[in-house]
Design an enzyme around this catalytic site. Structure first.
Site, PDB file in Angstrom:
ATOM      1  N   GLN A  12      -5.632  43.934  28.598  1.00 23.07           N
ATOM      2  CA  GLN A  12      -6.957  44.177  29.180  1.00 23.07           C
ATOM      3  C   GLN A  12      -7.183  45.658  29.502  1.00 23.07           C
ATOM      4  O   GLN A  12      -8.273  46.186  29.280  1.00 23.07           O
ATOM      5  CB  GLN A  12      -7.179  43.303  30.413  1.00 23.07           C
ATOM      6  CG  GLN A  12      -6.153  43.447  31.523  1.00 23.07           C
ATOM      7  CD  GLN A  12      -6.430  42.498  32.682  1.00 23.07           C
ATOM      8  OE1 GLN A  12      -7.418  41.764  32.701  1.00 23.07           O
ATOM      9  NE2 GLN A  12      -5.560  42.522  33.677  1.00 23.07           N
ATOM     10  N   ALA A  60       3.236  46.486  29.480  1.00 20.98           N
ATOM     11  CA  ALA A  60       4.124  45.981  30.535  1.00 20.98           C
ATOM     12  C   ALA A  60       4.378  44.496  30.319  1.00 20.98           C
ATOM     13  O   ALA A  60       3.581  43.794  29.694  1.00 20.98           O
ATOM     14  CB  ALA A  60       3.508  46.195  31.917  1.00 20.98           C
ATOM     15  N   THR A 101       2.735  49.485  39.625  1.00 12.01           N
ATOM     16  CA  THR A 101       2.193  48.359  40.399  1.00 12.01           C
ATOM     17  C   THR A 101       2.416  48.485  41.904  1.00 12.01           C
ATOM     18  O   THR A 101       3.359  49.138  42.352  1.00 12.01           O
ATOM     19  CB  THR A 101       2.856  47.045  39.917  1.00 12.01           C
ATOM     20  OG1 THR A 101       2.422  45.942  40.718  1.00 12.01           O
ATOM     21  CG2 THR A 101       4.367  47.127  40.014  1.00 12.01           C
ATOM     22  N   TYR A 125       9.710  41.140  38.911  1.00 11.57           N
ATOM     23  CA  TYR A 125       8.705  41.989  38.271  1.00 11.57           C
ATOM     24  C   TYR A 125       8.627  43.343  38.973  1.00 11.57           C
ATOM     25  O   TYR A 125       8.684  44.401  38.322  1.00 11.57           O
ATOM     26  CB  TYR A 125       7.349  41.285  38.296  1.00 11.57           C
ATOM     27  CG  TYR A 125       6.185  42.184  37.961  1.00 11.57           C
ATOM     28  CD1 TYR A 125       5.971  42.622  36.656  1.00 11.57           C
ATOM     29  CD2 TYR A 125       5.288  42.587  38.953  1.00 11.57           C
ATOM     30  CE1 TYR A 125       4.908  43.446  36.345  1.00 11.57           C
ATOM     31  CE2 TYR A 125       4.218  43.410  38.660  1.00 11.57           C
ATOM     32  CZ  TYR A 125       4.031  43.838  37.361  1.00 11.57           C
ATOM     33  OH  TYR A 125       2.976  44.665  37.054  1.00 11.57           O
TER      34      TYR A 125
END
Length: 302
Positions: A12, A60, A101, A125
């Site tokens: 995206q 990622a 992140t 993650y």
């Protein structure tokens, strides 16, 4: 013209970057079909063949829950690959912009996280993303690591907004977690910030930055706003009620930070402007998605 290599082009953010970066350079986008990020030699070969002037790593492993059971794959893409990319950028003497992140933090604070606050990820993650940050810092001087959060956009297959729209079209009632707080961030705004950074890049601004849309919300607040904005646009939804629930009522394999709001003061000083409010980003995204959906439906009917 500046040659910009963008990884993760099918995602995206990658899709959005293709559009926003076009005015500032020639975009060479690579995705899974072109480059296998689990293969260091393939990464090196691609960068050396393209010979870019800047690399934007938007690729990622983003399956937060799956990372708990696919740690080796998550590490290969989120930790090892960024280090390899950084090494090649250092050899070529070019800057690397890497997207990270909010999950590098544990969420125990009650005020926005600054770039200098201690990291302490609470899921696989987040740990792999932090390892990627460290690898970049160790291997490439001219880097910008851009931490973001709660990302959604028109592109890509699945995100929170698209999931809510799908569920809101199927159900009258949805239960959504209300005790996790963050800043929903539209890919159009994030890609816009990255696009502004490229011509501004100088060695003295290298380092870690936070970028999210401004304002804060819980996932519950975000869901309510999605339905309000979508209904105003004319979306056909069944949803009547959004029920707030707690994190223990919606157990997941990976723990999530309870609070992951990021301070954007540092990036705002560089860009000369503060990020737009998340509600504005949501409104813009939904308007674009509605137009696409409406035109697609009408073309099928025709």
């Amino acid at each position: 013209m500046r040659r910009i290599l963008v990884t993760g082009i099918a995602g995206q953010l990658g899709q959005e970057l293709q559009k926003t970066l076009a005015p500032v350079g020639k975009v060479i986008g690579v995705g899974r079909e072109t480059i296998d990020l689990t293969q260091p030699d393939a990464i090196r070969q691609t960068i050396n063949e393209v010979k870019p002037d800047v690399v934007v790593n938007a690729a990622a492993y983003t399956g937060v829950d799956k990372a708990e059971s696919e740690l080796e794959l998550a590490e290969a893409i989120n930790a090892i690959a960024p280090g390899i990319i950084a090494q090649e950028c250092q050899k070529l003497g070019i800057p690397l912009i890497h997207v990270s992140t909010d999950y590098v933090f544990n969420g125990s604070q009650s005020q926005p996280y600054r770039e200098t606050d201690p990291t302490n990820p609470i899921n696989a993650y987040g740990k792999t993303k932090l390892e990627g940050e460290i690898a970049i810092q160790q291997n490439c001087q001219n880097h910008i690591i851009l931490r973001t959060a709660w990302v959604y956009g028109v592109g890509g297959k699945v995100n929170f907004v698209k999931t809510m729209l799908r569920l809101g079209g199927e159900r009258e009632e949805i239960r959504v977690v209300a005790d996790q707080i963050g800043s929903p961030t539209c890919t159009a705004d994030l890609a816009g910030a990255i696009t502004q950074l490229i011509p501004k890049f100088q060695p003295e601004i290298a380092g870690i930055y936070n970028y999210t849309n401004s304002g804060v919300a819980s996932w519950y607040d975000f869901a309510v706003a999605i339905f309000e904005e979508a209904k105003q646009l004319g979306w056909n939804l069944k949803i009547q009620r959004v029920i707030p629930i707690t994190t223990p009522e919606y157990p997941t394999p990976a723990r999530r930070p309870a609070y992951s709001v990021l301070s954007c003061a540092k990036i705002s000083a560089v860009l000369g402007t503060y990020p737009p409010h998340w509600r504005q980003g949501l409104r813009n995204m939904l308007a674009e998605l509605y137009t696409q959906t409406y035109e697609s439906t009408n073309s099928i009917r025709r």
